[in-house]
Write an enzyme that holds these catalytic residues in place. Structure first.
Site, PDB file in Angstrom:
ATOM      1  N   LEU A  39      47.209  33.907  23.750  1.00 21.27           N
ATOM      2  CA  LEU A  39      46.458  34.548  22.668  1.00 21.27           C
ATOM      3  C   LEU A  39      47.130  35.872  22.299  1.00 21.27           C
ATOM      4  O   LEU A  39      47.506  36.103  21.158  1.00 21.27           O
ATOM      5  CB  LEU A  39      44.999  34.772  23.108  1.00 21.27           C
ATOM      6  CG  LEU A  39      44.083  35.535  22.154  1.00 21.27           C
ATOM      7  CD1 LEU A  39      43.904  34.780  20.838  1.00 21.27           C
ATOM      8  CD2 LEU A  39      42.706  35.780  22.793  1.00 21.27           C
ATOM      9  N   GLU A  65      49.465  39.022  21.596  1.00 21.20           N
ATOM     10  CA  GLU A  65      50.805  39.257  21.041  1.00 21.20           C
ATOM     11  C   GLU A  65      51.145  40.732  21.201  1.00 21.20           C
ATOM     12  O   GLU A  65      50.260  41.547  21.498  1.00 21.20           O
ATOM     13  CB  GLU A  65      50.831  38.874  19.555  1.00 21.20           C
ATOM     14  CG  GLU A  65      50.538  37.397  19.344  1.00 21.20           C
ATOM     15  CD  GLU A  65      50.544  37.005  17.875  1.00 21.20           C
ATOM     16  OE1 GLU A  65      50.812  37.873  17.014  1.00 21.20           O
ATOM     17  OE2 GLU A  65      50.265  35.823  17.610  1.00 21.20           O
ATOM     18  N   THR A  87      50.146  34.717  31.514  1.00 18.01           N
ATOM     19  CA  THR A  87      50.009  34.413  32.943  1.00 18.01           C
ATOM     20  C   THR A  87      50.325  32.937  33.168  1.00 18.01           C
ATOM     21  O   THR A  87      49.969  32.102  32.330  1.00 18.01           O
ATOM     22  CB  THR A  87      48.569  34.706  33.409  1.00 18.01           C
ATOM     23  OG1 THR A  87      48.257  36.060  33.116  1.00 18.01           O
ATOM     24  CG2 THR A  87      48.417  34.460  34.908  1.00 18.01           C
ATOM     25  N   ASP A  99      34.420  34.067  27.487  1.00 19.81           N
ATOM     26  CA  ASP A  99      33.170  34.237  28.245  1.00 19.81           C
ATOM     27  C   ASP A  99      33.333  33.676  29.655  1.00 19.81           C
ATOM     28  O   ASP A  99      32.969  34.311  30.641  1.00 19.81           O
ATOM     29  CB  ASP A  99      32.010  33.505  27.545  1.00 19.81           C
ATOM     30  CG  ASP A  99      31.481  34.286  26.349  1.00 19.81           C
ATOM     31  OD1 ASP A  99      31.832  35.467  26.214  1.00 19.81           O
ATOM     32  OD2 ASP A  99      30.712  33.699  25.569  1.00 19.81           O
ATOM     33  N   GLY A 136      36.258  32.967  31.082  1.00 26.13           N
ATOM     34  CA  GLY A 136      37.369  33.651  31.725  1.00 26.13           C
ATOM     35  C   GLY A 136      36.936  34.952  32.368  1.00 26.13           C
ATOM     36  O   GLY A 136      37.416  35.335  33.431  1.00 26.13           O
ATOM     37  N   ARG A 165      41.326  52.965  64.123  1.00 29.26           N
ATOM     38  CA  ARG A 165      42.076  54.208  63.988  1.00 29.26           C
ATOM     39  C   ARG A 165      41.316  55.367  64.632  1.00 29.26           C
ATOM     40  O   ARG A 165      40.174  55.649  64.252  1.00 29.26           O
ATOM     41  CB  ARG A 165      42.290  54.472  62.500  1.00 29.26           C
ATOM     42  CG  ARG A 165      42.851  55.824  62.175  1.00 29.26           C
ATOM     43  CD  ARG A 165      44.325  55.884  62.416  1.00 29.26           C
ATOM     44  NE  ARG A 165      44.893  57.109  61.900  1.00 29.26           N
ATOM     45  CZ  ARG A 165      46.140  57.483  62.151  1.00 29.26           C
ATOM     46  NH1 ARG A 165      46.930  56.729  62.898  1.00 29.26           N
ATOM     47  NH2 ARG A 165      46.601  58.607  61.655  1.00 29.26           N
ATOM     48  N   GLN A 167      31.432  60.902  59.403  1.00 29.43           N
ATOM     49  CA  GLN A 167      30.560  60.684  58.248  1.00 29.43           C
ATOM     50  C   GLN A 167      31.318  60.522  56.931  1.00 29.43           C
ATOM     51  O   GLN A 167      30.928  59.722  56.085  1.00 29.43           O
ATOM     52  CB  GLN A 167      29.546  61.832  58.118  1.00 29.43           C
ATOM     53  CG  GLN A 167      28.404  61.713  59.107  1.00 29.43           C
ATOM     54  CD  GLN A 167      27.237  62.625  58.788  1.00 29.43           C
ATOM     55  OE1 GLN A 167      27.334  63.512  57.940  1.00 29.43           O
ATOM     56  NE2 GLN A 167      26.127  62.403  59.466  1.00 29.43           N
ATOM     57  N   ILE A 204      41.151  55.635  53.068  1.00 35.63           N
ATOM     58  CA  ILE A 204      40.773  55.448  54.475  1.00 35.63           C
ATOM     59  C   ILE A 204      42.005  55.137  55.331  1.00 35.63           C
ATOM     60  O   ILE A 204      42.124  55.613  56.453  1.00 35.63           O
ATOM     61  CB  ILE A 204      39.695  54.343  54.597  1.00 35.63           C
ATOM     62  CG1 ILE A 204      38.364  54.871  54.043  1.00 35.63           C
ATOM     63  CG2 ILE A 204      39.536  53.886  56.049  1.00 35.63           C
ATOM     64  CD1 ILE A 204      37.276  53.822  53.886  1.00 35.63           C
ATOM     65  N   GLU A 237      41.849  39.936  29.851  1.00 36.99           N
ATOM     66  CA  GLU A 237      40.643  39.199  29.426  1.00 36.99           C
ATOM     67  C   GLU A 237      39.570  40.150  28.901  1.00 36.99           C
ATOM     68  O   GLU A 237      38.386  40.003  29.161  1.00 36.99           O
ATOM     69  CB  GLU A 237      40.131  38.296  30.556  1.00 36.99           C
ATOM     70  CG  GLU A 237      41.264  37.378  31.014  1.00 36.99           C
ATOM     71  CD  GLU A 237      40.827  36.036  31.525  1.00 36.99           C
ATOM     72  OE1 GLU A 237      39.705  35.622  31.210  1.00 36.99           O
ATOM     73  OE2 GLU A 237      41.640  35.415  32.223  1.00 36.99           O
TER      74      GLU A 237
END
Lengths: 381, 382
Positions: free
Chosen positions: A125, A127, A158, A241, A243, A269, A280, A338, A364
Site C-alpha cells: 500500500l 509509497e 514487509t 482494522d 492488521g 542482579r 523500590q 533495569i 499499520e
C-alpha cells in the site's frame, strides 16, 4: 462477561509459548544480527497453522478465532518480533482480504498455499510519498484487454524479500479524488515487470524482509483484481482494522517479553548487597510495566472479541494498537534501564526488544493516525 | 473471553445512570460548595438497594458481586464523587468484612440496618502516624473480662458522624507486630468513643471525613471480628475489594470530565469552527477515551476475578486502582485544559472533578503502595 481465557485458548497459549521458547528464541538474536529472512521458522510455524490462523480449514488454514490469533502473534513476538510481523502480514494483511473479498478461484490459487505456509504473502500500500495519507498513492493500473498494466513503486514492503505474491493497491481511476478510484490486485512475483528494489536497513525487526517493490509495465491478469474495481480503499481500510489487532498483539508480545527478561534479571542482579528487585526504584518500574502489559492485553483481547461479534471494530482495533504500541515502547525502555549497561549491548535481548518496539508505533497506522481514527469515532457518536 | 455486559448488568447500569442523572448530578455542585452531606440522596439509594448492594440477600441486601458494585460506583461517581465514596466505604470497607468474617450474631445485628440505610458503616485503620505503613498503628486494645478497652486515635475516617458501626483496627499484642492487630466492630455509642475534628478537604467536600478518638473505650468481647490477630488479614482482604471500588470511582469522575470536555469541544468556537475540529484537541479526546477504556478493562477484570472466586486477585486489584486513579488525574487535567479559563471557574464542573479525583491516588493505598504490591506479586516477597 468472562475476563479470563477458556481452557482451549489457555492450552494454545501454553503450547505456543513452549514452542516459541524452544524452537524460535534460540535463533532470534542470529536473525536480528544477520537480517536473514527466517524461512525455516516460517516452515515450523506453518506446521502449527500459524501462517493462516483465521483462514478456514478448507482453504488450508487453522480455522481459529481472532483471540487465538492475538495469542499466536503475542507468543511468537515475545521471543522474536521480526517473525511476529512476518506472520502478522501473511495472516492479516495478505490472507484476510483474500479470504474476505476473494473469489473461490482466487482463494484456491492465492490463499490455500499461503495459509499452509508453502508460499509467503505481502501487502503493498505504502509509497515513498504516500504513508499516513495512503489515499494519495500514485501507482497506476490501466486496463488493456484482459490484463491490467501496473506502474509505480511500493516501499517498506514487509516479507517483500520472500513474497511469492502480494496485494497491490493502485489507482484505476486517475481522475478520481484522493482515496477514490483505487483497486486491489493480487500480483505474483513471477509476473513480468515485477522486481525488487534494495532491502531497507532498519533499526529493528531486521529479519522481516522489508524491501521496495517496483512495478514497471507489470502485467496482471484481469482475474487477479481483488473485489470489485475502485473498491480498493475500502478493502485497505477493512484489512487494516484486522492488521492493527495483529500489530497490537506483536507489541504486546514485545512488552511481555521485555518485562519477563527484566523480572528475571532483577532477581539475579545484586547491587548494594541485595538483588535489585528488592530496591523500590526497580520495583516501581516493574509495577508500571506489568500494569501497561495487562491493560494492553485486555484491549487487544477486547478488539479480538469485537472482531468476532461486531460488524465494525475499527475503534477497538485502533485503541488496542495505539495503547499496546506505546506501552511496548515504555516497557522496553524501562527494561533497558533495569539491565543498565547490559541493556545497551547485543549480548542481552532487551537491546533488540527496544529497537523492535519502536516500529509498532509507526506501521499499520502511526499513533497519530490511530488518534485521528479514535477521535473521529468519538465525535461521530 | 467475553467483554460484553450481560443483559442484567446493562439494565443495572442504565437504571443507575438514569437515577444519577436525575437525582444526583443536578445537586452535586451545590452539595460540594456547601459541604453538605447527601443525606436525602442516600435515603433514595437505600430505597434502590444500593446501600446494601454487597450485603447478602438473607440480611436484607441486594447480594451484588464485585462487577455490579463497580458498575454502580462508576455511575454514582460520574454524578457525585462524594456520594460514591460514601457508598463505597459503607459497602466494601464495612459491610464487606462483616459479611465475610462476621459471626451470625454480628451479621444479624449490623447488616440489615446498614442495608436499609438506618446508619452507615466505616473503616478505621489509618492513624496520624500510620498511613501507608498500616502495621505501625498504635491504638491499643486490652482485654478486661468480657470486654476490651481501646485507646488511640483514628484519622481520615470516611463516614464519621453518620456511622453506626466502624470496622476498627487495634493492636491486642504489640509484641507480635502486624500479627497482633485485631479488628473490632465499634459503635459510636460505646463509652469512651468520640468524634474528633473534621478535615477541611481539597475535594470530596460533601463526604464526611474526620477523626475518631478512643479514650478507655469499652468494646464487648463479642465485637471482635473473626479472632484476635486477624486484623491485618481482614484489612488486606478488605482493601483488595475497596481498591476495585476506588478504581470505579476514579473512572466515573474521569468519564464525567471527558463527557463535559467532549461537549464543550463541540460547542466552543475558535479559529473559525468548533474546537473539536482541531487535531490538538482531537488527540486529547482520543487519549482520554482510550485511557478510560483501559482503566475500565483492568477494573472489570479485577472485579470478575473477585466475583468468580479467585483466591488471589491482589495484583489485579492494585493494577486497576493504580492505573485508574492516575488515569483519572490525567483525564481531569486534560479536560480542564480543553475548557481553558472556564475550566478554572466553579461555574463548570471540571474544576470540582479535578479536586475530587486528586484523592484517589492517595486513599485505600497510595500509588506508591500499589506499585509495591504489584512488584511483590511479580518478583515474590521482597
Amino acid at each position: 462477561m468472562r475476563l479470563e481465557l477458556d481452557d482451549d485458548h489457555r492450552m494454545l497459549r501454553d503450547n505456543l509459548r513452549r514452542f516459541a521458547e524452544e524452537e524460535i528464541e534460540p535463533r532470534a538474536a542470529h536473525h536480528d544480527r544477520t537480517r536473514e529472512f527466517p524461512y525455516e521458522n516460517v516452515k515450523k510455524c506453518a506446521e502449527l497453522g500459524l501462517m493462516g490462523m483465521m483462514v478456514d480449514e478448507a482453504h488450508g488454514g487453522a480455522g481459529m478465532d481472532a483471540l487465538a490469533y492475538v495469542i499466536g502473534i503475542e507468543e511468537i513476538s515475545r521471543v522474536d518480533a521480526s517473525l511476529g510481523v512476518v506472520l502478522s502480514v501473511n495472516n492479516s494483511l495478505y490472507s484476510h482480504p483474500i479470504n474476505t473479498f476473494g473469489t473461490e478461484a482466487q482463494k484456491k490459487e492465492y490463499l490455500t498455499p499461503f495459509a499452509r505456509g508453502e508460499k509467503i504473502g505481502a501487502y503493498c500500500l505504502t509509497e515513498a510519498n504516500a504513508g499516513s495519507d495512503a489515499g494519495s498513492l500514485r501507482t497506476t493500473a490501466t486496463q488493456k484487454g484482459d490484463t491490467w498494466i501496473l506502474n509505480g513503486a511500493k516501499v517498506f514492503v514487509t516479507n517483500g524479500i520472500a513474497a511469492d505474491a502480494c496485494i497491490v493497491y493502485a489507482k484505476t481511476d486517475p481522475a478520481a479524488p484522493s482515496s477514490k478510484g483505487i483497486s486491489a490486485f493480487i500480483v505474483e512475483r513471477a509476473f513480468p515487470g515485477y522486481s525488487l528494489g534494495k532491502p531497507e536497513t532498519k533499526m529493528g525487526i531486521t529479519s522481516s524482509g522489508s524491501v521496495e517493490v517496483v512495478l514497471e509495465e507489470c502485467e496482471v491478469p484481469a482475474k487477479n483484481l481483488l473485489g470489485t474495481r475502485d473498491q480498493g480503499f475500502k478493502i485497505a481500510l477493512h484489512t487494516l482494522d484486522g492488521g492493527r489487532i495483529g500489530i497490537a498483539a506483536q507489541a504486546l508480545g514485545i512488552a511481555q517479553g521485555a518485562l519477563d527478561k527484566a523480572v528475571t534479571y532483577a532477581k539475579q542482579r545484586v547491587q548494594f548487597g541485595k538483588p535489585i528487585a528488592e530496591h523500590q526504584s526497580i520495583q516501581w518500574m516493574l509495577a508500571d510495566m506489568a500494569t501497561d502489559v495487562d491493560a494492553a492485553r485486555l484491549l487487544a483481547y477486547r478488539a479480538a472479541h469485537a472482531k468476532e461479534t461486531k460488524e465494525r471494530y475499527t475503534l477497538e482495533a485502533s485503541m488496542a494498537k495505539l495503547f499496546a504500541s506505546e506501552a511496548a515502547n515504555r516497557v522496553a525502555y524501562k527494561a533497558v534501564q533495569i539491565f543498565g549497561g547490559y541493556g545497551y549491548i547485543a549480548e542481552y535481548p532487551v537491546e533488540r526488544y527496544f529497537r523492535d518496539a519502536r516500529i509498532t508505533e509507526i506501521y499499520e497506522g502511526t499513533s497519530e493516525i490511530q488518534r485521528m481514527v479514535i477521535a473521529s469515532n468519538i465525535l461521530k457518536g | 473471553m467475553d467483554f460484553d455486559l450481560s443483559e442484567d448488568l446493562r439494565i443495572l447500569k442504565a437504571s443507575v445512570r438514569e437515577f444519577a442523572a436525575a437525582e444526583i448530578a443536578p445537586v452535586a455542585a451545590s452539595l460540594e460548595r456547601e459541604s453538605r452531606f447527601p443525606r436525602e440522596i442516600l435515603k433514595k439509594l437505600a430505597g434502590l438497594g444500593i446501600l446494601g448492594m454487597i450485603i447478602p440477600e438473607e440480611y436484607g441486601g441486594a447480594g451484588f458481586g464485585a462487577i455490579s458494585s463497580a458498575i454502580v460506583l462508576e455511575e454514582i461517581a460520574a454524578a457525585c464523587a462524594s456520594t460514591a465514596v460514601t457508598v463505597s466505604v459503607h459497602n466494601t470497607a464495612c459491610a464487606g468484612p462483616i459479611a465475610r468474617f462476621g459471626t451470625g450474631a454480628q451479621k444479624k445485628k449490623y447488616l440489615p440496618p446498614m442495608a436499609r440505610g438506618d446508619f452507615l458503616g466505616g473503616f478505621a485503620l489509618t492513624e496520624p502516624s500510620a498511613g501507608s505503613d498500616a502495621a505501625a498503628i498504635r491504638t491499643r486494645a486490652v482485654r478486661k473480662g468480657d470486654r476490651y478497652v481501646l485507646n488511640g486515635t483514628k484519622s481520615w475516617i470516611t463516614n464519621v458522624h453518620e456511622g453506626g458501626v466502624y470496622v476498627l483496627m487495634a493492636s491486642t499484642d504489640p509484641a507480635r507486630g502486624s500479627r497482633g492487630i485485631t479488628a473490632f466492630l465499634v459503635e459510636p455509642s460505646f463509652p469512651g468513643f468520640r468524634f474528633g475534628k473534621d478535615e477541611d478537604k481539597m475535594g470530596l467536600r460533601a463526604s464526611l471525613t474526620g477523626e475518631i478518638s478512643l479514650t478507655d473505650c469499652e468494646v464487648p468481647a463479642g465485637n471482635v471480628l473473626a479472632e484476635e490477630g486477624m486484623g491485618l488479614r481482614i484489612a488486606l482482604a478488605t482493601l483488595d475489594s475497596g481498591r476495585i471500588g476506588i478504581a470505579a470511582q476514579a473512572i466515573g469522575i474521569a468519564r464525567a470530565a471527558f463527557e463535559a470536555a467532549l461537549s464543550h469541544a463541540r460547542k466552543r468556537e475558535a479559529f473559525g469552527g468548533p474546537l473539536s475540529r482541531l487535531q490538538a484537541i482531537q488527540n486529547k479526546l482520543a487519549d482520554m477515551a482510550l485511557q478510560i477504556d483501559a482503566a475500565r478493562l483492568l477494573t472489570q477484570r479485577a472485579a470478575w476475578l473477585a466475583e468468580s472466586g479467585a483466591k488471589n486477585f491482589t495484583r489485579e486489584a492494585s493494577e486497576a486502582k493504580l492505573y485508574s486513579t492516575e488515569m483519572g488525574n490525567r483525564v481531569c487535567y486534560e479536560a480542564l485544559q480543553i475548557f481553558g479559563g472556564y475550566g478554572y471557574s466553579k461555574e463548570y464542573p471540571v474544576e470540582r472533578l479535578v479536586r475530587d479525583v486528586r484523592v484517589t491516588t492517595l486513599y485505600e493505598g497510595t500509588s506508591e503502595i500499589q506499585r509495591l504490591v504489584i512488584a511483590r506479586q511479580l518478583v515474590g516477597a521482597a
